[in-house]
Design a protein around this motif. Structure first.
Motif, mmCIF file in Angstrom:
data_model
loop_
_atom_site.group_PDB
_atom_site.id
_atom_site.type_symbol
_atom_site.label_atom_id
_atom_site.label_comp_id
_atom_site.label_asym_id
_atom_site.label_seq_id
_atom_site.Cartn_x
_atom_site.Cartn_y
_atom_site.Cartn_z
ATOM 1 N N GLY A 11 0.820 -1.203 0.000
ATOM 2 C CA GLY A 11 0.000 0.000 0.000
ATOM 3 C C GLY A 11 0.857 1.256 0.000
ATOM 4 O O GLY A 11 1.992 1.254 0.468
ATOM 5 N N MET A 12 0.277 2.327 -0.503
ATOM 6 C CA MET A 12 1.019 3.591 -0.628
ATOM 7 C C MET A 12 1.399 4.183 0.730
ATOM 8 O O MET A 12 2.525 4.618 0.931
ATOM 9 N N GLU A 13 0.447 4.191 1.650
ATOM 10 C CA GLU A 13 0.713 4.801 2.953
ATOM 11 C C GLU A 13 1.789 4.034 3.716
ATOM 12 O O GLU A 13 2.708 4.631 4.290
ATOM 13 N N ARG A 14 1.699 2.718 3.717
ATOM 14 C CA ARG A 14 2.694 1.916 4.429
ATOM 15 C C ARG A 14 4.060 1.992 3.751
ATOM 16 O O ARG A 14 5.096 1.943 4.420
ATOM 17 N N THR A 15 4.075 2.114 2.423
ATOM 18 C CA THR A 15 5.344 2.288 1.721
ATOM 19 C C THR A 15 5.989 3.603 2.113
ATOM 20 O O THR A 15 7.190 3.663 2.390
ATOM 21 N N TYR A 16 5.180 4.656 2.160
ATOM 22 C CA TYR A 16 5.688 5.963 2.571
ATOM 23 C C TYR A 16 6.221 5.903 4.000
ATOM 24 O O TYR A 16 7.313 6.401 4.288
ATOM 25 N N ARG A 17 5.459 5.285 4.890
ATOM 26 C CA ARG A 17 5.906 5.190 6.289
ATOM 27 C C ARG A 17 7.163 4.342 6.414
ATOM 28 O O ARG A 17 8.013 4.611 7.261
ATOM 29 N N PHE A 18 7.280 3.297 5.570
ATOM 30 C CA PHE A 18 8.466 2.440 5.624
ATOM 31 C C PHE A 18 9.718 3.221 5.239
ATOM 32 O O PHE A 18 10.731 3.164 5.922
ATOM 33 N N PHE A 19 9.651 3.949 4.142
ATOM 34 C CA PHE A 19 10.833 4.639 3.640
ATOM 35 C C PHE A 19 11.179 5.898 4.426
ATOM 36 O O PHE A 19 12.331 6.301 4.453
ATOM 37 N N PHE A 20 10.202 6.527 5.049
ATOM 38 C CA PHE A 20 10.469 7.802 5.699
ATOM 39 C C PHE A 20 10.380 7.734 7.217
ATOM 40 O O PHE A 20 10.029 8.717 7.855
ATOM 41 N N GLN A 21 10.739 6.590 7.789
ATOM 42 C CA GLN A 21 10.888 6.512 9.238
ATOM 43 C C GLN A 21 12.194 7.210 9.605
ATOM 44 O O GLN A 21 13.158 7.227 8.835
#
Length: 139
Positions: free
Chosen positions: A51-61
């Protein structure tokens, strides 16, 4: 068994094709076009799978920003025209980003009959024990 949505099936295919294009690009003497296509397919496949949101959260932790910067920077260096240097930087970023997943992957591979025996070979077992331990942190 967990149900897999159609978007996740598409994502698995995109990630697989991305990995294939990355490997093919490296085999063909670091062809810039194949590496760029592989990078795009891999990232888009990951976005489809989780998913887009989880991908964003994964990369930008916060603790993964160094890995994200190296991974994206390596992609940009490949696009500029220095594929060998870009892939080295990208590989460094990949290891930083996905190092938490390596122990899980190794414990899964140990259960596969032939691959488990390969991981138990003398030279490989010490390296696998270090990676599969999970207690070390790559910085």
């Amino acid at each position: 068994m967990l149900p897999i949505s159609d978007f996740q099936k598409i994502g698995i295919g995109l990630t697989g094709f991305g990995t294939f294009f990355l490997l093919l690009g490296m085999l063909l003497f670091f062809d810039t076009a194949l590496l760029a296509i592989g990078n795009i397919l891999f990232i888009s496949g990951l976005a489809f799978v989780i998913g887009m949101e989880r991908t964003y959260r994964f990369f930008f932790q916060r603790h993964k920003m160094k890995g994200t910067a190296a991974f994206v920077g390596g992609m940009l260096v490949v696009l500029v025209g220095w594929p060998v240097i870009g892939m080295c930087v990208e590989l460094y970023g990949f290891v930083l980003l996905f190092s938490g997943f390596f122990p899980v992957a190794i414990s899964f591979i140990r259960r596969i009959p032939v691959l488990g025996m390969v991981l138990d070979l003398p030279g490989i077992s010490t390296l696998v024990a270090k990676i599969g331990d999970g207690s070390h942190q790559m910085v």
